[in-house]
Design a protein around this motif. Structure first.
Motif, mmCIF file in Angstrom:
data_model
loop_
_atom_site.group_PDB
_atom_site.id
_atom_site.type_symbol
_atom_site.label_atom_id
_atom_site.label_comp_id
_atom_site.label_asym_id
_atom_site.label_seq_id
_atom_site.Cartn_x
_atom_site.Cartn_y
_atom_site.Cartn_z
ATOM 1 N N PHE A 1 -5.122 -5.976 10.826
ATOM 2 C CA PHE A 1 -5.316 -4.527 10.735
ATOM 3 C C PHE A 1 -4.145 -3.773 11.369
ATOM 4 N N PHE B 1 -6.705 -3.032 0.729
ATOM 5 C CA PHE B 1 -7.065 -3.116 2.142
ATOM 6 C C PHE B 1 -8.379 -3.867 2.332
ATOM 7 N N VAL B 2 -9.344 -3.629 1.434
ATOM 8 C CA VAL B 2 -10.625 -4.334 1.522
ATOM 9 C C VAL B 2 -10.400 -5.836 1.392
ATOM 10 N N PHE C 1 -1.243 -3.924 9.170
ATOM 11 C CA PHE C 1 -1.380 -2.963 8.072
ATOM 12 C C PHE C 1 -0.922 -1.574 8.507
ATOM 13 N N LEU C 2 -1.202 -1.231 9.773
ATOM 14 C CA LEU C 2 -0.861 0.110 10.266
ATOM 15 C C LEU C 2 0.621 0.269 10.634
ATOM 16 N N ILE D 1 -8.955 -7.244 4.663
ATOM 17 C CA ILE D 1 -9.946 -7.411 5.734
ATOM 18 C C ILE D 1 -10.897 -8.564 5.401
ATOM 19 N N LEU D 2 -11.257 -8.691 4.131
ATOM 20 C CA LEU D 2 -12.149 -9.799 3.749
ATOM 21 C C LEU D 2 -11.474 -11.147 4.006
ATOM 22 N N PHE E 1 3.176 0.613 8.766
ATOM 23 C CA PHE E 1 3.863 1.657 7.988
ATOM 24 C C PHE E 1 3.634 3.033 8.610
ATOM 25 N N LYS E 2 2.509 3.159 9.317
ATOM 26 C CA LYS E 2 2.236 4.438 9.982
ATOM 27 C C LYS E 2 3.220 4.655 11.147
ATOM 28 N N TYR F 1 0.835 -1.208 0.000
ATOM 29 C CA TYR F 1 0.000 0.000 0.000
ATOM 30 C C TYR F 1 0.874 1.264 0.000
ATOM 31 N N ALA G 1 -11.341 -11.788 7.675
ATOM 32 C CA ALA G 1 -12.649 -12.080 8.272
ATOM 33 C C ALA G 1 -13.161 -13.450 7.855
ATOM 34 N N ARG G 2 -12.904 -13.846 6.608
ATOM 35 C CA ARG G 2 -13.492 -15.078 6.071
ATOM 36 C C ARG G 2 -12.650 -16.311 6.357
ATOM 37 N N ILE H 1 -8.755 -10.606 12.404
ATOM 38 C CA ILE H 1 -8.862 -9.248 11.854
ATOM 39 C C ILE H 1 -7.921 -8.271 12.568
ATOM 40 N N ARG I 1 -5.718 1.647 -4.324
ATOM 41 C CA ARG I 1 -5.008 0.946 -3.251
ATOM 42 C C ARG I 1 -5.915 0.592 -2.091
ATOM 43 N N LEU I 2 -7.059 1.302 -1.972
ATOM 44 C CA LEU I 2 -7.988 0.945 -0.888
ATOM 45 C C LEU I 2 -8.581 -0.447 -1.120
#
Lengths: 81, 145
Positions: B124, B105-106, B127-128, B109-110, B130-131, B80, B113-114, B120, B101-102
């Motif tokens: 998540f 992320f979707v 994913f954060l 999460i899918l 990099f922040k 991302y 979740a699946r 999750i 790029r969003l």
């Protein structure tokens, strides 16, 4: 799942992503426009401007992502189901 | 002819000459972009290092499944960040910022979740990562030494 809960979850998901996209959308548009105009005025500072834009966009876009997480969790991993 | 006249373009056509005809201006643009490429490289490297440290810490404290969920999220976060940097690099009057790029992320999460093997929250938080790298970088350059 209770139909009221599922209807409320879908509505909440739509509101979460919709509302969360408004502010960052406006902010990103403003920041990108100003950055492009800054690069046009000062091409020698292009790297610095683009670097700063990268950092600010990463922070701004995370607000949309938070709304997206809420929406996706409500739709696919609903804790109230 | 004065020196000031020498520096001014002789005709309007000469003044409107595209940038490709001036190798010195191209090189100055490339030099200024070096700073951006260095920042991108540093952010990706910091994200990789932080991800590695947190991956082994999570594996030690929790289970391998949780650590793998975190690693999945962290790798998607790096992709991302790369896509965001590419968008910023190409941003100009013709090219606008995309939102493709969003979708990445979707999908993350899918999958989290699946798929029963993943969770999750670690994905998540991965994913954060990099922040966290961006915050460390910002603190490093803004705080007085």
């Amino acid at each position: 799942m209770d139909p009221i809960v599922s209807a409320a979850s879908v509505l909440a998901a739509a509101l979460a992503i919709g509302l969360a996209a408004i502010g960052p959308g406006i902010g990103q548009g403003n920041a990108s426009g100003q950055a492009v105009s800054g690069i046009a005025r000062q091409p020698e500072a292009e790297g610095k401007i683009r670097g700063t834009l990268l950092l600010t966009l990463a922070f701004m876009e995370s607000l949309t992502i938070y709304g997206l997480v809420i929406a996706l969790v409500l739709l696919f991993a609903n804790p109230f189901a | 002819m004065t020196s000031q006249e020498n520096t001014l373009p002789k005709t309007l056509a000469e003044a409107d000459t595209p940038k490709e005809d001036h190798p010195e201006s191209d090189s100055s643009t490339n030099n200024s972009m070096d700073e951006f490429y260095a920042l991108r490289q540093e952010l990706l490297l910091s994200t990789l290092v932080i991800s590695g440290v947190v991956f082994f810490s999570v594996w030690w404290v929790y289970t391998l499944n949780v650590a793998l969920s975190y690693a999945l999220g962290a790798s998607v976060g790096m992709v991302y960040l790369r896509m965001l940097a590419r968008d910023v690099e190409r941003l100009g009057p013709e090219k606008k910022l995309g939102k493709n790029r969003l979708a990445l992320f979707v999908v993350l999460i899918l999958v989290a979740a699946r798929w029963n093997q993943t969770q999750i929250v670690p994905a998540f938080l991965g994913f954060l990562t990099f922040k966290a790298a961006i915050i460390f970088y910002t603190l490093r350059i803004t705080l007085p030494r």
